[in-house]
Structures are given as structure tokens and as C-alpha cells.
Design an enzyme around this catalytic site. Sequence first.
Site, PDB file in Angstrom:
ATOM      1  N   HIS A  93       0.830  -1.207   0.000  1.00  0.00           N
ATOM      2  CA  HIS A  93       0.000   0.000   0.000  1.00  0.00           C
ATOM      3  C   HIS A  93       0.869   1.263   0.000  1.00  0.00           C
ATOM      4  CE1 HIS A  93      -3.805   2.051   0.579  1.00  0.00           C
ATOM      5  NE2 HIS A  93      -3.267   2.755   1.561  1.00  0.00           N
ATOM      6  N   PHE A 115       6.930  19.029  -3.720  1.00  0.00           N
ATOM      7  CA  PHE A 115       6.670  17.734  -3.089  1.00  0.00           C
ATOM      8  C   PHE A 115       7.362  17.725  -1.725  1.00  0.00           C
ATOM      9  CE2 PHE A 115       7.592  13.242  -2.264  1.00  0.00           C
ATOM     10  CZ  PHE A 115       6.354  12.669  -2.477  1.00  0.00           C
TER      11      PHE A 115
END
Length: 127
Positions: free
Chosen positions: A30, A55
Site C-alpha cells: 500500500h 513535493f
Amino acid sequence: LPLAAKFLAMSGTVDAIICAGVLIKGDTMHFEYICDTVSSGIMNVALNTNTPVIFGVLTCLDEEQVKIRSTGDSNHGYDWGKTAVEMATLKNQATGVKKGKSEKLEKLGFNKEDSKEKERKKVPGFF
């Protein structure tokens, strides 16, 4: 993060956006999917809106790594902020944006001169 960044970019009220967050790896894949999707989404917002989007997401293996990378001399927030300012400046220079008040900000009620301020500017004097 990408959707919030897109809404902010579309508002026209910012020169740059820093997407700050933390992703900590668990025992499943995940983590990799989320990291990939978030980084792609943030990049797409920047490219589609012509707004610098930084980011600022720490991708860490555990909480100890988060503490190390977000405090003291290793605090990445300073670098993200510096990058945002530099990218906004670069964009403004490249697109010919001049220094001054933003019309979009004024429409939202920011930086508007009130009538008293206008009158004060008409009066000759030092102050």
C-alpha cells in the site's frame, strides 16, 4: 494532497504550493502505491496549472526516521520553503509578471486600499 493543491492553485491566490505530509511504510505494498499516486498527482497539478507545487512529503520506513528527517539540521521544511520561493520567482520572471498587487487577491478583498488610506496619500508630507 493533489486535490487540495489543485483547488489552491485554481484559486489564483498563491504563487507556489508546498504539499507537506508524511507516509510511513507498513507491511504491505500500500505504501508504494500511495507514494506513487501522490507524487504523480502533485506533479500533474504543477504541470496542469502552471503553479509551482513542491513535493514536501516525507516517505519514511518508521517514526524514528520521520523525527530525524523533520527536526534540527535535517528539517526539510526550510528547503521546501526556499524551493517554493525560488520557483515562484522563476515563474514570475519567465512569464513577465511584474511586482505588485494581484487583481485576483483584490477581488477576494485582500490588499484593497480603504478611502482613508487614499486620502492620506493625497496629503503632501513626509509620513
